[in-house]
Motif scaffolding. Structure first.
Motif, PDB file in Angstrom:
ATOM      1  N   LEU A 100       1.860  36.475  44.992  1.00  0.00           N
ATOM      2  CA  LEU A 100       3.189  36.105  44.930  1.00  0.00           C
ATOM      3  C   LEU A 100       2.679  34.363  44.830  1.00  0.00           C
ATOM      4  O   LEU A 100       3.013  33.795  43.491  1.00  0.00           O
ATOM      5  CB  LEU A 100       4.723  35.845  45.271  1.00  0.00           C
ATOM      6  CG  LEU A 100       5.335  36.137  45.679  1.00  0.00           C
ATOM      7  CD1 LEU A 100       5.418  36.435  43.750  1.00  0.00           C
ATOM      8  CD2 LEU A 100       6.584  35.889  46.421  1.00  0.00           C
ATOM      9  N   PHE A 101       2.567  33.320  45.736  1.00  0.00           N
ATOM     10  CA  PHE A 101       1.890  32.713  45.244  1.00  0.00           C
ATOM     11  C   PHE A 101       0.865  32.204  44.017  1.00  0.00           C
ATOM     12  O   PHE A 101       1.305  31.459  43.339  1.00  0.00           O
ATOM     13  CB  PHE A 101       1.750  31.336  46.236  1.00  0.00           C
ATOM     14  CG  PHE A 101       2.619  31.670  48.046  1.00  0.00           C
ATOM     15  CD1 PHE A 101       3.608  31.193  47.478  1.00  0.00           C
ATOM     16  CD2 PHE A 101       2.208  32.414  48.837  1.00  0.00           C
ATOM     17  CE1 PHE A 101       4.378  30.535  48.699  1.00  0.00           C
ATOM     18  CE2 PHE A 101       3.119  30.905  50.021  1.00  0.00           C
ATOM     19  CZ  PHE A 101       3.662  30.992  49.714  1.00  0.00           C
ATOM     20  N   SER A 102       0.322  32.819  43.354  1.00  0.00           N
ATOM     21  CA  SER A 102      -0.796  32.856  42.704  1.00  0.00           C
ATOM     22  C   SER A 102      -0.071  32.910  41.475  1.00  0.00           C
ATOM     23  O   SER A 102      -0.063  32.014  40.425  1.00  0.00           O
ATOM     24  CB  SER A 102      -1.938  33.200  43.079  1.00  0.00           C
ATOM     25  OG  SER A 102      -2.180  34.599  42.963  1.00  0.00           O
ATOM     26  N   ILE A 103       0.343  33.796  41.204  1.00  0.00           N
ATOM     27  CA  ILE A 103       1.325  33.844  40.007  1.00  0.00           C
ATOM     28  C   ILE A 103       2.307  32.425  39.776  1.00  0.00           C
ATOM     29  O   ILE A 103       1.914  32.613  38.286  1.00  0.00           O
ATOM     30  CB  ILE A 103       2.373  34.510  40.402  1.00  0.00           C
ATOM     31  CG1 ILE A 103       1.683  36.415  39.786  1.00  0.00           C
ATOM     32  CG2 ILE A 103       3.790  35.459  38.730  1.00  0.00           C
ATOM     33  CD1 ILE A 103       2.340  37.248  39.847  1.00  0.00           C
ATOM     34  N   PHE A 104       2.835  31.460  40.862  1.00  0.00           N
ATOM     35  CA  PHE A 104       3.519  30.322  40.306  1.00  0.00           C
ATOM     36  C   PHE A 104       2.476  29.366  40.647  1.00  0.00           C
ATOM     37  O   PHE A 104       3.147  28.584  39.445  1.00  0.00           O
ATOM     38  CB  PHE A 104       4.959  30.639  41.102  1.00  0.00           C
ATOM     39  CG  PHE A 104       6.182  31.585  41.280  1.00  0.00           C
ATOM     40  CD1 PHE A 104       7.227  31.448  40.362  1.00  0.00           C
ATOM     41  CD2 PHE A 104       6.210  32.547  41.661  1.00  0.00           C
ATOM     42  CE1 PHE A 104       7.700  32.299  39.756  1.00  0.00           C
ATOM     43  CE2 PHE A 104       6.978  33.907  41.890  1.00  0.00           C
ATOM     44  CZ  PHE A 104       7.697  33.238  40.448  1.00  0.00           C
ATOM     45  N   ILE A 105       2.177  29.276  40.797  1.00  0.00           N
ATOM     46  CA  ILE A 105       0.727  27.462  41.272  1.00  0.00           C
ATOM     47  C   ILE A 105      -0.520  28.314  40.541  1.00  0.00           C
ATOM     48  O   ILE A 105      -0.482  26.685  40.111  1.00  0.00           O
ATOM     49  CB  ILE A 105       0.814  28.110  42.494  1.00  0.00           C
ATOM     50  CG1 ILE A 105       1.319  27.268  43.507  1.00  0.00           C
ATOM     51  CG2 ILE A 105      -0.585  26.875  42.900  1.00  0.00           C
ATOM     52  CD1 ILE A 105       1.493  27.816  44.997  1.00  0.00           C
ATOM     53  N   ILE A 106      -1.050  29.147  39.806  1.00  0.00           N
ATOM     54  CA  ILE A 106      -1.848  28.843  38.896  1.00  0.00           C
ATOM     55  C   ILE A 106      -1.519  28.803  37.347  1.00  0.00           C
ATOM     56  O   ILE A 106      -2.383  27.726  37.245  1.00  0.00           O
ATOM     57  CB  ILE A 106      -2.911  30.276  38.717  1.00  0.00           C
ATOM     58  CG1 ILE A 106      -3.512  29.930  40.243  1.00  0.00           C
ATOM     59  CG2 ILE A 106      -3.069  30.546  37.516  1.00  0.00           C
ATOM     60  CD1 ILE A 106      -3.995  31.953  39.705  1.00  0.00           C
ATOM     61  N   PRO A 107      -0.276  28.774  37.007  1.00  0.00           N
ATOM     62  CA  PRO A 107       0.183  28.073  35.328  1.00  0.00           C
ATOM     63  C   PRO A 107       0.423  26.329  35.907  1.00  0.00           C
ATOM     64  O   PRO A 107      -0.188  25.655  34.814  1.00  0.00           O
ATOM     65  CB  PRO A 107       1.510  29.104  35.553  1.00  0.00           C
ATOM     66  CG  PRO A 107       1.494  30.444  36.329  1.00  0.00           C
ATOM     67  CD  PRO A 107       0.946  30.100  36.938  1.00  0.00           C
ATOM     68  N   VAL A 108       1.316  26.319  37.109  1.00  0.00           N
ATOM     69  CA  VAL A 108       0.971  24.649  36.944  1.00  0.00           C
ATOM     70  C   VAL A 108       0.632  24.359  37.257  1.00  0.00           C
ATOM     71  O   VAL A 108       0.203  22.927  36.131  1.00  0.00           O
ATOM     72  CB  VAL A 108       2.367  24.425  38.862  1.00  0.00           C
ATOM     73  CG1 VAL A 108       2.595  23.502  38.816  1.00  0.00           C
ATOM     74  CG2 VAL A 108       3.213  25.148  38.480  1.00  0.00           C
ATOM     75  N   ILE A 109      -1.002  24.640  37.781  1.00  0.00           N
ATOM     76  CA  ILE A 109      -2.521  23.707  37.695  1.00  0.00           C
ATOM     77  C   ILE A 109      -2.718  24.229  36.785  1.00  0.00           C
ATOM     78  O   ILE A 109      -3.761  22.589  36.345  1.00  0.00           O
ATOM     79  CB  ILE A 109      -3.524  24.841  38.723  1.00  0.00           C
ATOM     80  CG1 ILE A 109      -3.092  24.433  39.927  1.00  0.00           C
ATOM     81  CG2 ILE A 109      -4.409  24.323  38.814  1.00  0.00           C
ATOM     82  CD1 ILE A 109      -3.110  24.916  40.902  1.00  0.00           C
ATOM     83  N   LEU A 110      -2.892  24.814  35.892  1.00  0.00           N
ATOM     84  CA  LEU A 110      -3.086  25.325  34.739  1.00  0.00           C
ATOM     85  C   LEU A 110      -2.835  24.414  33.733  1.00  0.00           C
ATOM     86  O   LEU A 110      -3.036  23.209  33.090  1.00  0.00           O
ATOM     87  CB  LEU A 110      -3.413  26.096  33.625  1.00  0.00           C
ATOM     88  CG  LEU A 110      -4.503  27.773  34.040  1.00  0.00           C
ATOM     89  CD1 LEU A 110      -3.908  28.397  33.619  1.00  0.00           C
ATOM     90  CD2 LEU A 110      -6.230  26.764  34.611  1.00  0.00           C
ATOM     91  N   ALA A 111      -1.659  23.596  33.616  1.00  0.00           N
ATOM     92  CA  ALA A 111      -0.868  22.686  32.897  1.00  0.00           C
ATOM     93  C   ALA A 111      -0.836  21.352  33.379  1.00  0.00           C
ATOM     94  O   ALA A 111      -1.348  20.434  32.337  1.00  0.00           O
ATOM     95  CB  ALA A 111       0.811  23.194  33.183  1.00  0.00           C
TER      96      ALA A 111
END
Length: 186
Positions: A16-27
């Motif tokens: 659940l955390f990775s679903i929200f954190i990975i797009p922010v890091i990629l952006a």
């Protein structure tokens, strides 16, 4: 709770955390490393230095609270100059119902020969003599757009061919339509 249930719940929480954190890091990485072209919808070049009509000694009351298409006429006005004037005039006419919000202005440094200007709608065009100090601030044979508050905001390079005159007209028309659409003044 058994170890497998604890492991399952932790795994779900990490997912659940990775679903929200990975797009922010990629952006953030995409912005920092410039992995994409930044969007720009204007066709003209935005002026970086502040330039106003008062700095150009243009104080005509008829030009206040109007959008302006400024064309710094070269001396003498050759065939390329006439084509550019024609292109600006066609762009102005293409504005349609927004024509009353815009005034095309010819800026000249020396004596102006009106025979060189061709068949302009002189009731719409205004011509102003530039002072010596103002001439240094504008490039000769360049087209500028000024907002209704008197700030010169866009610059277009001088066209040299017929195709470039057409491209200038299309680019200027696109920019002016957007500016007039979002502007409530002028």
């Amino acid at each position: 709770m058994s170890k497998t249930e604890v492991w399952k719940s932790r795994k779900n929480l990490l997912l659940l955390f990775s679903i929200f954190i990975i797009p922010v890091i990629l952006a953030k990485l995409a912005l920092d490393n410039e992995w994409f072209n930044k969007a720009s919808t204007n066709s003209g070049e935005l002026l970086t230095e502040e330039l106003s009509l008062s700095q150009l000694d243009i104080n005509d009351e008829a030009l206040q609270k109007k959008w302006l298409i400024l064309y710094h006429l070269p001396t003498p006005c050759d065939e390329n100059c006439k084509q550019t004037i024609y292109g600006i005039n066609q762009t102005f006419i293409s504005l349609g119902r927004e024509m009353d919000r815009v005034i095309p202005v010819g800026l000249y440094a020396a004596e102006l020969n009106t025979d060189d200007l061709g068949a302009l709608k002189e009731k719409f065009w205004k011509f102003n003599l530039l002072s010596a100090a103002s001439q240094d601030r504008l490039e000769s044979n360049s087209v500028y757009v000024s907002d209704a508050l008197g700030n010169v905001i866009l610059k277009y390079p001088a066209p040299t061919t017929d195709d470039e005159v057409l491209a200038l007209g299309k680019a200027m028309l696109s920019d002016l339509r957007k500016l007039l659409k979002y502007s409530r003044i002028g």
